[in-house]
Structure formats: C-alpha cells, structure tokens
Enzyme design. Structure first.
Site, mmCIF file in Angstrom:
data_model
loop_
_atom_site.group_PDB
_atom_site.id
_atom_site.type_symbol
_atom_site.label_atom_id
_atom_site.label_comp_id
_atom_site.label_asym_id
_atom_site.label_seq_id
_atom_site.Cartn_x
_atom_site.Cartn_y
_atom_site.Cartn_z
ATOM 1 N N GLU A 9 0.866 -1.178 0.000
ATOM 2 C CA GLU A 9 0.000 0.000 0.000
ATOM 3 C C GLU A 9 0.899 1.224 0.000
ATOM 4 O OE1 GLU A 9 -3.390 0.448 0.340
ATOM 5 O OE2 GLU A 9 -3.835 -1.707 0.277
ATOM 6 N N ALA A 189 4.420 8.686 1.703
ATOM 7 C CA ALA A 189 4.531 8.196 0.319
ATOM 8 C C ALA A 189 5.947 7.700 0.044
ATOM 9 C CB ALA A 189 4.179 9.318 -0.649
ATOM 10 N N GLY A 190 6.068 6.687 -0.797
ATOM 11 C CA GLY A 190 7.384 6.185 -1.200
ATOM 12 C C GLY A 190 8.200 5.644 -0.035
ATOM 13 N N ARG A 191 7.522 5.188 0.989
ATOM 14 C CA ARG A 191 8.178 4.615 2.182
ATOM 15 C C ARG A 191 9.015 5.644 2.964
ATOM 16 N NH1 ARG A 191 4.588 1.595 1.461
ATOM 17 N NH2 ARG A 191 4.695 -0.651 1.230
ATOM 18 N N VAL A 192 8.749 6.936 2.687
ATOM 19 C CA VAL A 192 9.413 7.975 3.493
ATOM 20 C C VAL A 192 8.416 8.360 4.598
ATOM 21 C CG1 VAL A 192 10.570 10.210 3.490
ATOM 22 C CG2 VAL A 192 10.680 8.743 1.469
#
Ligand code: FMN
Length: 213
Positions: A9, A189-192
């Site tokens: 996700e 977002a983007g695993r940040v």
C-alpha cells in the site's frame, strides 16, 4: 502461499510534522486516540503488550487500554498470569497500538506498576456481570485439560454470585505503564515515513527527536 510480495500500500494520508506535534506526548496520544475513535476502527484501545521472561525472551499478547493520563497507560488482567509473572521479575514493558487503517502506530515503553486496589475495584464494578464472573473463572495462562472445566466453573460461580454481587478477586487488577519513551509513526509516500520519539529526560521533561523511517 499467496503472493505476499505484491501486497503493498502507498501511505498517502498525510505526514506528521514537528510543528504540528504537541510538546506533550500524552496530549499527542489523546489527539490520535480520538482520531482512531472517529475513524471507527475496530477495537482502537487494543494494544500489543510485550513483556520479557526471566530467560530474556520476549512474549506478546493483546490487551485493552482502559485508562490513560499523564501518570501512564492502564490495562487489567490476572495477577497470576504469565505476563504478571514476567512483570514481577522485569517491570519493563512495551505496548503498541497498530492503527494500520490510519497508517499509524504508537509504541510506548515504560515501567509497570500495579494500580491501587481502589482503582481496580472502581473499574471492576463498572464491568458487566459476565465480565466480572469471567475474572473469577479462569486461572489465566495455566494449562487446562478441557473447555468443559471452565464451563462447569462458570456455572458454579453463577450460582454462588446469583445476587449479582461479585467481589473483586485478589488475583485480578490493573497495571499502569509509566512511559519513558513514546514513538508516533505516520506512513508516508514512497516509504518515506515520519517518526517522532519522545524520551523522558532525567528532569522529567520530554525531549523530541525525529527518527529515520
Ligand atoms: C482483542 C483482545 C483483547 C484482549 N484484552 C485482554 C485484556 O484486557 N486483559 C487480559 O488479561 N487479556 C486480554 N486478552 C487476552 C490476552 O491476549 C492473553 O491471551 C491473556 O492476557 C493471557 O496472556 P499471558 O498468558 O501472556 O499472561 C485480549 C485478547 C484479545 C485478542
């Protein structure tokens, strides 16, 4: 096995910034807890509780948060259970609220102490009859040979306390986790992701650090 690697996700609900954080982690927790209630997520007060046994092995289980304030986070259980035995030899505990639908988790570490009998009693009498009986029925965490033993015991207790006046068992009550570290995690977002750790300093003040996700 299903393709677990493809389960991913994006966390897009929005970040957490230092300027929007409350200086007091209990108030920050309160804000997030209210948002978990408002979002109607299932069992928002369910938390994973980790304790450590005398061989330094961690154990976890779910318990329900029943109160919180600046003094700590309270749950109720059996004082002779496995977790209780762990807490007797090692009062350090860690709790985790897995508010995954909000793309959040809160992790709280601290030292555990029993709440007063008066506080346990106040909560105990507020519980429904079946829950008060439930506290009496089970020698929590002990090995039993069958479910029917529990059912027989329940029937016996129903007869014994049929006037509805169920006393507080001496082996049942609350624990308060007095927090030393509280981490708030918000997916990004983007695993940040955003992580902020509140640590209690020796002067009692809370220090706040951003942690790498
Ligand atoms: C949703 C949920 C809520 C639970 N709440 C409690 C609770 O508040 N207190 C409790 O003693 N056990 C609760 N349990 C049961 C515990 O997870 C656990 O089985 C029990 O406390 C025995 O743990 P122990 O053997 O490690 O001491 C709950 C379980 C679930 C799944």
């Amino acid at each position: 096995m299903p393709n677990l690697g493809a389960l991913r996700e994006e966390y897009l609900r929005g970040g957490l910034s230092r300027e929007n954080l409350n200086e007091n982690p209990i108030e920050q927790f309160s804000t997030w807890f209210q948002q978990a209630l408002d979002a109607e997520i299932a069992e928002p007060n369910a938390m994973t509780l980790a304790t450590v046994d005398p061989e330094n092995r961690p154990w976890q289980r779910t318990v329900l948060l029943k109160a919180y304030d600046e003094h700590g986070f309270v749950f109720y259980t059996n004082y002779e259970s496995r977790k209780a035995k762990h807490l007797l030899t090692n009062p350090h505990a860690s709790i985790l609220f897995p508010w995954v639908t909000l793309e959040r988790q809160v992790i709280i570490n601290g030292i555990v102490e029993k709440v007063s009998t008066a506080e346990s009693l106040k909560y105990f009498v507020s519980r429904p009859f079946s829950s008060r009986l439930g506290a009496w029925v089970s020698q929590q965490s002990s090995v039993i040979s069958s479910r029917s033993l529990l059912e027989a015991k329940l029937q016996e207790l129903k007869n014994k306390f049929k006037d509805g006046d169920v006393p507080l068992p001496s082996f049942w009550g609350g624990y308060r986790i007095k927090p030393t570290d509280i981490e708030f995690w918000q997916g990004g977002a983007g695993r940040v992701h955003d992580r902020f750790l509140y640590s209690k300093a020796s002067n009692g003040n809370w220090e706040i650090d951003r942690l790498a996700p």
